[in-house]
Write an enzyme that holds these catalytic residues in place. Structure first.
Site, PDB file in Angstrom:
ATOM      1  CB  VAL A 164      -8.092  -1.590  17.493  1.00 31.67           C
ATOM      2  CG1 VAL A 164      -7.417  -2.345  15.921  1.00 31.67           C
ATOM      3  CG2 VAL A 164      -7.026  -1.503  18.279  1.00 31.67           C
ATOM      4  CG  ASP A 165      -8.911  -2.146  12.657  1.00 33.95           C
ATOM      5  OD1 ASP A 165      -7.983  -1.540  12.198  1.00 33.95           O
ATOM      6  OD2 ASP A 165      -8.794  -3.391  12.814  1.00 33.95           O
TER       7      ASP A 165
ATOM      8  CG  ASN B  68      -2.200  -0.666   1.016  1.00 34.89           C
ATOM      9  OD1 ASN B  68      -2.742  -0.492   0.096  1.00 34.89           O
ATOM     10  ND2 ASN B  68      -2.293  -1.890   1.650  1.00 34.89           N
TER      11      ASN B  68
ATOM     12  NE  ARG C   2       1.049   0.133  23.452  1.00 39.83           N
ATOM     13  CZ  ARG C   2       1.085  -0.697  22.678  1.00 39.83           C
ATOM     14  NH1 ARG C   2       1.397  -0.694  21.475  1.00 39.83           N
ATOM     15  NH2 ARG C   2       1.029  -2.091  23.197  1.00 39.83           N
TER      16      ARG C   2
ATOM     17  CD  GLU D 216      -5.936  -3.833   1.592  1.00 35.39           C
ATOM     18  OE1 GLU D 216      -4.937  -2.968   2.279  1.00 35.39           O
ATOM     19  OE2 GLU D 216      -6.109  -5.070   1.947  1.00 35.39           O
TER      20      GLU D 216
ATOM     21  CG  HIS E 176      -9.399  -2.997   8.775  1.00 39.66           C
ATOM     22  ND1 HIS E 176      -8.358  -3.650   9.581  1.00 39.66           N
ATOM     23  CD2 HIS E 176     -10.393  -3.837   8.882  1.00 39.66           C
ATOM     24  CE1 HIS E 176      -8.921  -4.982   9.944  1.00 39.66           C
ATOM     25  NE2 HIS E 176     -10.112  -4.956   9.536  1.00 39.66           N
TER      26      HIS E 176
HETATM   27  C1  GRF Z   1      -3.133  -4.419   4.089  1.00 39.32           C
HETATM   28  O1  GRF Z   1      -4.005  -5.433   3.941  1.00 39.32           O
HETATM   29  C2  GRF Z   1      -3.591  -3.677   5.097  1.00 39.32           C
HETATM   30  O2  GRF Z   1      -5.076  -3.405   4.751  1.00 39.32           O
HETATM   31  C3  GRF Z   1      -3.569  -4.171   6.388  1.00 39.32           C
HETATM   32  O3  GRF Z   1      -2.198  -4.735   6.495  1.00 39.32           O
HETATM   33  C4  GRF Z   1      -1.954  -5.072   4.964  1.00 39.32           C
HETATM   34  C5  GRF Z   1      -0.695  -4.420   4.831  1.00 39.32           C
HETATM   35  O4  GRF Z   1      -0.155  -4.924   3.366  1.00 39.32           O
HETATM   36  N1  GRF Z   1      -3.623  -3.081   7.515  1.00 39.32           N
HETATM   37  P1  GRF Z   1       1.017  -4.035   2.649  1.00 39.32           P
HETATM   38  O5  GRF Z   1       2.218  -3.992   3.664  1.00 39.32           O
HETATM   39  O6  GRF Z   1       0.474  -2.820   2.462  1.00 39.32           O
HETATM   40  O7  GRF Z   1       1.381  -4.725   1.474  1.00 39.32           O
END
Ligand code: GRF
Length: 219
Positions: A147-148, A17, A68, A177, A112
């Site tokens: 989360v999310d 991504n 953290r 995505e 997500h």
């Molecule tokens: C993706 O499916 C994203 O939605 C999720 O983790 C995955 C990451 O994939 N949060 P990449 O590292 O972008 O290939």
């Protein structure tokens, strides 16, 4: 000339991504430039891909910090060093403290791989198949402390096929995505995402209101 916001991308792994955002941001009229990529795992494949694309790439090993908060302070320091104005999480696998999320309130977004608010958390594709979902997909949303969770900017849906395994479904969702994230980031930076104004805007787009997506399709 397009004013480009400085975006920092947070990753933990392969960074596909991230690559789609870096590529989109190359266009002169795209409203973001990628200021840096930061991974909490220094060995992440995505860091090498960022470097190869000429984007500053930094590993901050979260295991080197006692708390953290200490890790997040180091993360914040790097984001400031690169003049980051907006954070885009792309497969960043660390839970964030409420204080960190608050510091980036309305300035941090995430992708997500489900149609939120369904199937938050891990193993989304396996759970979607288990539930017999007929449509799966992905969501880009503004980050909130849970989360999310957070206002949705944009979503893409893909059909679930009888032959799907979690891996096959994940591959098809991932392809969506890669198209969705650059689109959603643009919308967000243009002020169209995650707000009541965005919803009004969306209803002004001419659509055939009777044309719902059915899956399996209607006869
Ligand atoms: C993706 O499916 C994203 O939605 C999720 O983790 C995955 C990451 O994939 N949060 P990449 O590292 O972008 O290939």
């Amino acid at each position: 000339m397009t004013v480009k916001k400085r975006v920092g991308i947070l990753i933990s792994g392969r960074g596909s991504n991230m690559v789609s955002l870096i590529e989109a941001a190359r266009a002169p009229d795209y409203p973001a430039e990628i200021a840096c990529v930061i991974s909490n795992r220094p060995e992440a494949q995505g860091l090498k891909r960022a470097q190869a694309a000429g984007v500053p790439a930094v590993g901050i090993d979260h295991t080197a910090f006692d708390t953290r908060e200490a890790f997040e302070a180091a993360l914040d320091a790097e984001l400031s060093r690169f003049g980051v104005e907006l954070v885009a999480c792309a497969g960043f696998m660390r839970v964030m403290s409420a204080a960190f999320v608050e510091r980036w309130h309305d300035r941090m977004i995430n992708i997500h791989p489900s149609l939120l608010p369904a199937f938050k958390g891990l193993d989304t594709h396996a759970r979607a198949l288990q539930a017999g979902a007929k449509l799966a997909g992905c969501t880009v949303h503004v980050v909130r402390a849970a989360v999310d969770d957070g206002p949705i900017i944009a979503q893409a849906a893909v059909p679930v096929l009888p032959s799907d395994t979690p891996e096959r479904l994940a591959d098809r969702v991932l392809a969506a995505e890669h198209q969705l994230y650059p689109h959603a980031l643009r919308l967000f930076l243009q002020g169209h995402g995650g707000s009541a104004a965005a919803k009004r805007e969306a209803t002004q787009v001419p659509v055939n209101q009777e044309k719902a997506l059915f899956w399996p399709p209607l006869e």
